[in-house]
Design an enzyme around this catalytic site. Structure first.
Site, mmCIF file in Angstrom:
data_model
loop_
_atom_site.group_PDB
_atom_site.id
_atom_site.type_symbol
_atom_site.label_atom_id
_atom_site.label_comp_id
_atom_site.label_asym_id
_atom_site.label_seq_id
_atom_site.Cartn_x
_atom_site.Cartn_y
_atom_site.Cartn_z
ATOM 1 N N TYR A 146 -12.315 -2.492 -3.690
ATOM 2 C CA TYR A 146 -12.842 -2.628 -2.326
ATOM 3 C C TYR A 146 -14.373 -2.578 -2.296
ATOM 4 O O TYR A 146 -14.949 -2.249 -1.252
ATOM 5 C CB TYR A 146 -12.246 -1.544 -1.430
ATOM 6 C CG TYR A 146 -10.848 -1.874 -0.926
ATOM 7 C CD1 TYR A 146 -10.632 -2.978 -0.104
ATOM 8 C CD2 TYR A 146 -9.758 -1.081 -1.234
ATOM 9 C CE1 TYR A 146 -9.365 -3.293 0.376
ATOM 10 C CE2 TYR A 146 -8.480 -1.376 -0.752
ATOM 11 C CZ TYR A 146 -8.302 -2.488 0.050
ATOM 12 O OH TYR A 146 -7.048 -2.794 0.538
ATOM 13 N N ASN B 75 -2.004 0.282 6.748
ATOM 14 C CA ASN B 75 -1.480 -0.973 7.294
ATOM 15 C C ASN B 75 -0.615 -1.766 6.321
ATOM 16 O O ASN B 75 -0.560 -2.989 6.362
ATOM 17 C CB ASN B 75 -2.608 -1.812 7.910
ATOM 18 C CG ASN B 75 -3.638 -2.231 6.890
ATOM 19 O OD1 ASN B 75 -3.530 -1.904 5.718
ATOM 20 N ND2 ASN B 75 -4.635 -2.977 7.338
ATOM 21 N N LYS C 97 0.824 -1.211 0.000
ATOM 22 C CA LYS C 97 0.000 0.000 0.000
ATOM 23 C C LYS C 97 0.870 1.277 0.000
ATOM 24 O O LYS C 97 2.084 1.203 0.250
ATOM 25 C CB LYS C 97 -0.928 -0.033 1.211
ATOM 26 C CG LYS C 97 -1.951 -1.195 1.172
ATOM 27 C CD LYS C 97 -2.914 -1.126 2.347
ATOM 28 C CE LYS C 97 -3.950 -2.238 2.304
ATOM 29 N NZ LYS C 97 -4.948 -2.117 3.399
ATOM 30 N N GLU D 40 -9.335 -11.202 -7.548
ATOM 31 C CA GLU D 40 -8.457 -10.029 -7.395
ATOM 32 C C GLU D 40 -7.294 -10.058 -8.397
ATOM 33 O O GLU D 40 -6.891 -9.010 -8.917
ATOM 34 C CB GLU D 40 -7.932 -9.976 -5.958
ATOM 35 C CG GLU D 40 -9.050 -9.660 -4.966
ATOM 36 C CD GLU D 40 -8.595 -9.644 -3.509
ATOM 37 O OE1 GLU D 40 -7.404 -9.909 -3.231
ATOM 38 O OE2 GLU D 40 -9.447 -9.353 -2.647
ATOM 39 N N HIS E 140 -2.061 -5.413 1.496
ATOM 40 C CA HIS E 140 -3.318 -6.146 1.297
ATOM 41 C C HIS E 140 -2.955 -7.570 0.902
ATOM 42 O O HIS E 140 -1.965 -7.786 0.213
ATOM 43 C CB HIS E 140 -4.141 -5.504 0.165
ATOM 44 C CG HIS E 140 -5.245 -6.416 -0.312
ATOM 45 N ND1 HIS E 140 -6.469 -6.457 0.310
ATOM 46 C CD2 HIS E 140 -5.288 -7.357 -1.295
ATOM 47 C CE1 HIS E 140 -7.221 -7.382 -0.296
ATOM 48 N NE2 HIS E 140 -6.515 -7.937 -1.269
HETATM 49 N N1 UDP Z 1 -9.879 -0.915 7.426
HETATM 50 C C1 UDP Z 1 -9.919 0.311 8.078
HETATM 51 N N2 UDP Z 1 -10.624 0.402 9.245
HETATM 52 C C2 UDP Z 1 -11.257 -0.676 9.807
HETATM 53 C C3 UDP Z 1 -11.179 -1.916 9.147
HETATM 54 C C4 UDP Z 1 -10.487 -2.001 7.955
HETATM 55 O O1 UDP Z 1 -9.360 1.276 7.601
HETATM 56 O O2 UDP Z 1 -11.862 -0.519 10.877
HETATM 57 C C5 UDP Z 1 -9.132 -0.999 6.165
HETATM 58 C C6 UDP Z 1 -7.770 -1.610 6.366
HETATM 59 O O3 UDP Z 1 -6.838 -0.900 5.559
HETATM 60 C C7 UDP Z 1 -7.939 -3.029 5.870
HETATM 61 C C8 UDP Z 1 -8.979 -2.846 4.758
HETATM 62 O O4 UDP Z 1 -9.837 -1.818 5.250
HETATM 63 O O5 UDP Z 1 -6.721 -3.558 5.422
HETATM 64 C C9 UDP Z 1 -9.786 -4.060 4.428
HETATM 65 O O6 UDP Z 1 -10.346 -4.587 5.619
HETATM 66 P P1 UDP Z 1 -10.323 -6.156 5.914
HETATM 67 O O7 UDP Z 1 -11.201 -6.387 7.106
HETATM 68 O O8 UDP Z 1 -10.619 -6.898 4.659
HETATM 69 O O9 UDP Z 1 -8.804 -6.409 6.394
HETATM 70 P P2 UDP Z 1 -7.549 -7.147 5.724
HETATM 71 O O10 UDP Z 1 -8.086 -8.306 4.929
HETATM 72 O O11 UDP Z 1 -6.860 -6.126 4.870
HETATM 73 O O12 UDP Z 1 -6.703 -7.577 6.877
#
Ligand code: UDP
Length: 134
Positions: free
Chosen positions: A51, A114, A11, A128, A117
Site C-alpha cells: 500500500y 471492506n 482481506k 501487484e 482488494h
Molecule cells: N481506505 C480506508 N479509508 C478511506 C479510504 C480507503 O480505510 O477513507 C482503505 C480501504 O480499505 C480501501 C484501501 O484503503 O480498500 C485502498 O483505498 P482505495 O481508494 O485504493 O480503494 P479500493 O481500490 O480498495 O476500492
C-alpha cells in the site's frame, strides 16, 4: 476483448467470516479463473510495501494494521477484461455505497474492513501480481 490478469486479495475480515469459497464462486461465475493463489499472514513490511501509494494518506496506519490483523487470501484472476470485471464484482470502496449484489455490499462492514482488494488498472495489476507471485 483482451484476456487480462488482475490481483485480488480477500482481506482479513472476509477470511474470518469464512467466505473465501463464496467469493471464489463469484469470480468463477463471472468467467474469471483463479490462476495463482496464496493463503498467508502478511508482515507489516509486506502490507506497507503493498500500500506504499497510500503512505501519506491519513488512513495508512490503520489500513496496514487491519491488513495484518489476520490471514489473507491472495489470488491472480485471469479472464476477459479481468481488471474491470473484478472491480465491478467488488463494488464501491465504501460498502455503504456499493451496489446490491456486489462482494462489498454483501460481505463488508465498513470502509476500513471492506472484504476485498482488486487492482485498479492493468498497469497496477502487473505490479501487484509480481509483488506477491514473482
Ligand atoms: N481506505 C480506508 N479509508 C478511506 C479510504 C480507503 O480505510 O477513507 C482503505 C480501504 O480499505 C480501501 C484501501 O484503503 O480498500 C485502498 O483505498 P482505495 O481508494 O485504493 O480503494 P479500493 O481500490 O480498495 O476500492
Amino acid at each position: 476483448m483482451a484476456i487480462e490478469r488482475t490481483l485480488s486479495i480477500i482481506k482479513p475480515d472476509a477470511v474470518a467470516k469464512n467466505v473465501i469459497g463464496q467469493i471464489y464462486t463469484r469470480f468463477e461465475n463471472a468467467g474469471l479463473k483463479i490462476v495463482a493463489a496464496q493463503y498467508k499472514q502478511l508482515t507489516q513490511a509486506e502490507a506497507e510495501g503493498f500500500y506504499a501509494v497510500h503512505k501519506e494518506r491519513p488512513f495508512f496506519k490503520d489500513l496496514v494494521a487491519f491488513m495484518i490483523s489476520g490471514p489473507v487470501m491472495i489470488q491472480a484472476l485471469e479472464g476477459e477484461n479481468a481488471v474491470l470485471k473484478n472491480r465491478e464484482l467488488m463494488g464501491a470502496t465504501n460498502p455503504k455505497e456499493a451496489a446490491p449484489g456486489t462482494i462489498r455490499a454483501d460481505f463488508a462492514e465498513s470502509i476500513d474492513a471492506n472484504a476485498v482488494h482488486g487492482s485498479d488498472s492493468l498497469e497496477n495489476a502487473a505490479i501487484e501480481i509480481k509483488y506477491f507471485f514473482g
